[in-house]
Write an enzyme that holds these catalytic residues in place. Structure first.
Site, short mmCIF file in Angstrom:
data_model
loop_
_atom_site.label_atom_id
_atom_site.label_comp_id
_atom_site.label_asym_id
_atom_site.label_seq_id
_atom_site.Cartn_x
_atom_site.Cartn_y
_atom_site.Cartn_z
N CYS A 109 0.89 -1.24 0.20
CA CYS A 109 0.07 -0.02 0.01
C CYS A 109 0.98 1.20 -0.09
O CYS A 109 0.22 2.29 -0.15
CB CYS A 109 -0.92 0.21 1.15
SG CYS A 109 -1.83 -1.36 1.12
N HIS A 248 -2.77 6.81 3.42
CA HIS A 248 -3.51 5.64 2.51
C HIS A 248 -4.65 5.34 3.26
O HIS A 248 -4.59 5.34 4.55
CB HIS A 248 -2.50 4.44 3.08
CG HIS A 248 -2.83 3.23 2.63
ND1 HIS A 248 -3.57 2.84 1.61
CD2 HIS A 248 -2.77 1.89 3.34
CE1 HIS A 248 -3.82 1.48 1.53
NE2 HIS A 248 -3.63 0.95 2.59
N ASN A 278 -10.14 -0.31 0.90
CA ASN A 278 -8.73 -0.14 0.69
C ASN A 278 -8.52 -0.70 -0.56
O ASN A 278 -8.59 -1.88 -1.05
CB ASN A 278 -8.26 -1.09 1.74
CG ASN A 278 -6.74 -1.16 1.97
OD1 ASN A 278 -5.82 -0.83 0.91
ND2 ASN A 278 -6.27 -1.46 3.20
N1 ACO Z 1 -18.15 -8.96 9.82
C1 ACO Z 1 -18.59 -9.27 11.26
N2 ACO Z 1 -17.90 -9.82 12.17
C2 ACO Z 1 -16.63 -10.04 11.92
C3 ACO Z 1 -15.84 -9.68 10.65
C4 ACO Z 1 -16.89 -9.16 9.70
N3 ACO Z 1 -16.61 -8.74 8.65
N4 ACO Z 1 -14.56 -9.77 10.39
C5 ACO Z 1 -14.28 -10.51 11.70
N5 ACO Z 1 -15.38 -10.49 12.50
C6 ACO Z 1 -15.45 -10.96 13.98
C7 ACO Z 1 -14.53 -11.62 14.39
O1 ACO Z 1 -14.88 -12.98 14.18
C8 ACO Z 1 -14.54 -11.36 15.76
O2 ACO Z 1 -15.39 -12.33 16.64
P1 ACO Z 1 -15.29 -13.11 17.89
O3 ACO Z 1 -14.98 -11.92 18.83
O4 ACO Z 1 -16.45 -13.71 17.94
O5 ACO Z 1 -14.13 -13.70 17.74
C9 ACO Z 1 -14.71 -10.09 16.08
O6 ACO Z 1 -15.51 -9.87 14.82
C10 ACO Z 1 -13.54 -8.98 16.38
O7 ACO Z 1 -12.64 -9.40 15.40
P2 ACO Z 1 -11.31 -8.40 15.59
O8 ACO Z 1 -10.35 -8.91 14.24
O9 ACO Z 1 -10.65 -8.29 16.95
O10 ACO Z 1 -11.96 -7.11 15.07
P3 ACO Z 1 -11.43 -5.83 15.34
O11 ACO Z 1 -12.26 -4.92 16.26
O12 ACO Z 1 -9.82 -5.90 15.72
O13 ACO Z 1 -11.32 -5.19 13.79
C11 ACO Z 1 -9.93 -4.81 11.79
C12 ACO Z 1 -10.55 -5.74 12.69
C13 ACO Z 1 -10.87 -3.68 11.35
C14 ACO Z 1 -9.10 -5.76 10.60
C15 ACO Z 1 -9.04 -4.06 12.72
O14 ACO Z 1 -7.96 -5.17 13.25
C16 ACO Z 1 -8.16 -2.95 11.99
O15 ACO Z 1 -8.31 -1.91 11.93
N6 ACO Z 1 -6.95 -3.51 11.38
C17 ACO Z 1 -6.03 -2.27 10.85
C18 ACO Z 1 -5.52 -3.46 9.66
C19 ACO Z 1 -6.33 -2.97 8.18
O16 ACO Z 1 -6.90 -1.90 8.15
N7 ACO Z 1 -5.76 -3.46 7.19
C20 ACO Z 1 -6.18 -3.14 6.01
C21 ACO Z 1 -5.32 -3.78 5.17
S1 ACO Z 1 -3.60 -3.30 5.58
C22 ACO Z 1 -2.91 -2.02 4.83
O17 ACO Z 1 -3.75 -1.44 4.03
C23 ACO Z 1 -1.84 -1.64 5.26
#
Ligand code: ACO
Length: 321
Positions: A109, A248, A278
């Protein structure tokens, strides 16, 4: 260097969060509150090349640089249509830029920032005069659509800019990488498999994007403010003088956390992730194109662009418009 024109392109097919909720266990509420994403554009008829060509043609038209004057094409992508020839060579053929040298850059990215830094270095030597730089992705083909934790985050698109050696718009640039942390965001290429190596049980199926979301989040909110602080110091530009920070577009929560850490108002951080999710290397140039075409940039405005992503990699620059 100076940016003479910008362009961007998105596929026609729009997929809302509610559309995804029809086909997998997710919801608009989950996606919107965790990421800020409302919809994304998914390639059906389009390819990485066709999106890139559309964005490049728009940037070229605005720049008034003729095809024959173009002497460098640097494309950033992790999702080109072919392993080879490169996306940049495909673009060269499609637009007829026969005088250009064309090659790709792979920096996740951060790719557009790396393409900009590379073009700037070449332009400074005097070897080339007019460069087409771009990020283009069809990440939808690299998603495991049964993994709701990754597939809802990404989309397809392209963004481009024409940069010329005339002018002194780039006030500072920093880049970095940390390969030791690369496993937090990865997608494997084909495994080694040939007449002499055929392992029993070896899977030759395609691999898909795997991500440790919370590790990526922590990396982004720590690294991006530092990179921006460093590049502003290098450019001797006070943070208060920056009109826009073009980050980004991975996740609204990352952007909010960066704004907070930098003690800057969120209004200085325009976004497009609501519309396209993204789009990796395409996000920064697409956002630049949007604010440029909306007439939000005036002569003398200072803007920061910052990318971060797979590698891990990051890059930030300061421009005076
Ligand atoms: N819909 C519903 N529930 C979901 C989904 C979905 N699409 N995806 C995951 N869940 C559930 C999980 O199964 C988990 O359930 P559980 O608690 O019963 O096990 C729950 O939601 C929480 O999951 P987490 O992974 O802890 O969710 P979090 O609140 O951390 O959010 C996210 C995940 C949005 C990816 C977060 O970690 C984040 O913002 N990360 C940054 C990374 C990013 O944005 N990457 C993009 C690409 S990388 C880049 O561009 C550099």
């Amino acid at each position: 260097m100076k940016i003479l024109g910008t362009g961007s392109a998105l596929p026609k097919k729009v997929v809302s969060n509610d559309d995804l909720a029809q086909v997998m266990d997710t919801s608009d509420e989950w996606i919107r509150t965790r990421t800020g994403i409302e919809r994304r554009h998914i390639a059906v008829e389009e390819t990485t090349t066709s999106l890139a060509v559309e964005a490049c043609k728009k940037a070229l038209e605005q720049s008034k640089v003729s095809i024959d004057e173009l002497d460098l094409i640097v494309a950033a992508t992790v999702s080109s249509d072919y392993i080879y020839p490169t996306l940049s060579c495909e673009i060269q053929a499609a637009i007829g830029a026969k005088n250009a040298t064309a090659f790709d850059i792979s920096a996740g990215c951060s790719g557009f920032l790396f393409a900009l830094a590379t073009a700037d270095a070449y332009l400074r030597t005097g070897r080339y005069k007019n460069a087409l730089i771009l990020g283009a992705e069809t990440l939808s083909k690299m998603m495991d659509w049964s993994d709701r934790s990754t597939c809802v985050l990404f989309g397809d698109g392209a963004g481009a800019a024409v940069v010329s050696a005339e002018g002194n718009q780039l006030l500072g640039m920093v880049q970095g990488s940390d390969g030791a942390r690369g496993t937090v965001l990865k997608c494997k290429n084909r495994p080694v498999h040939n007449l002499y190596k055929q392992e029993a049980g070896q899977s030759l199926a395609y691999s898909y994007t795997e991500m440790d979301g919370s590790a990526v989040y922590k990396f982004a909110v720590r690294t991006v403010p530092n990179a921006i602080a460093n590049v502003l110091e290098q450019a001797k530009v006070p943070v208060a003088d920056v009109k826009y920070f073009l980050l980004h577009q991975a996740n609204l929560r990352i952007i909010e956390a960066v704004a907070k850490r930098m003690n800057q108002p969120l209004e200085k951080f325009p976004t497009i992730l609501e519309e396209c999710g993204n789009i990796s290397a395409a996000s920064v140039p697409s956002l630049l194109d949007q604010i440029h075409r909306e007439g939000k940039l005036s002569k003398g405005d200072k803007i920061v662009m910052a990318g971060f992503g797979a590698g891990l990699t990051w890059g930030a620059c300061v421009l005076e418009w």
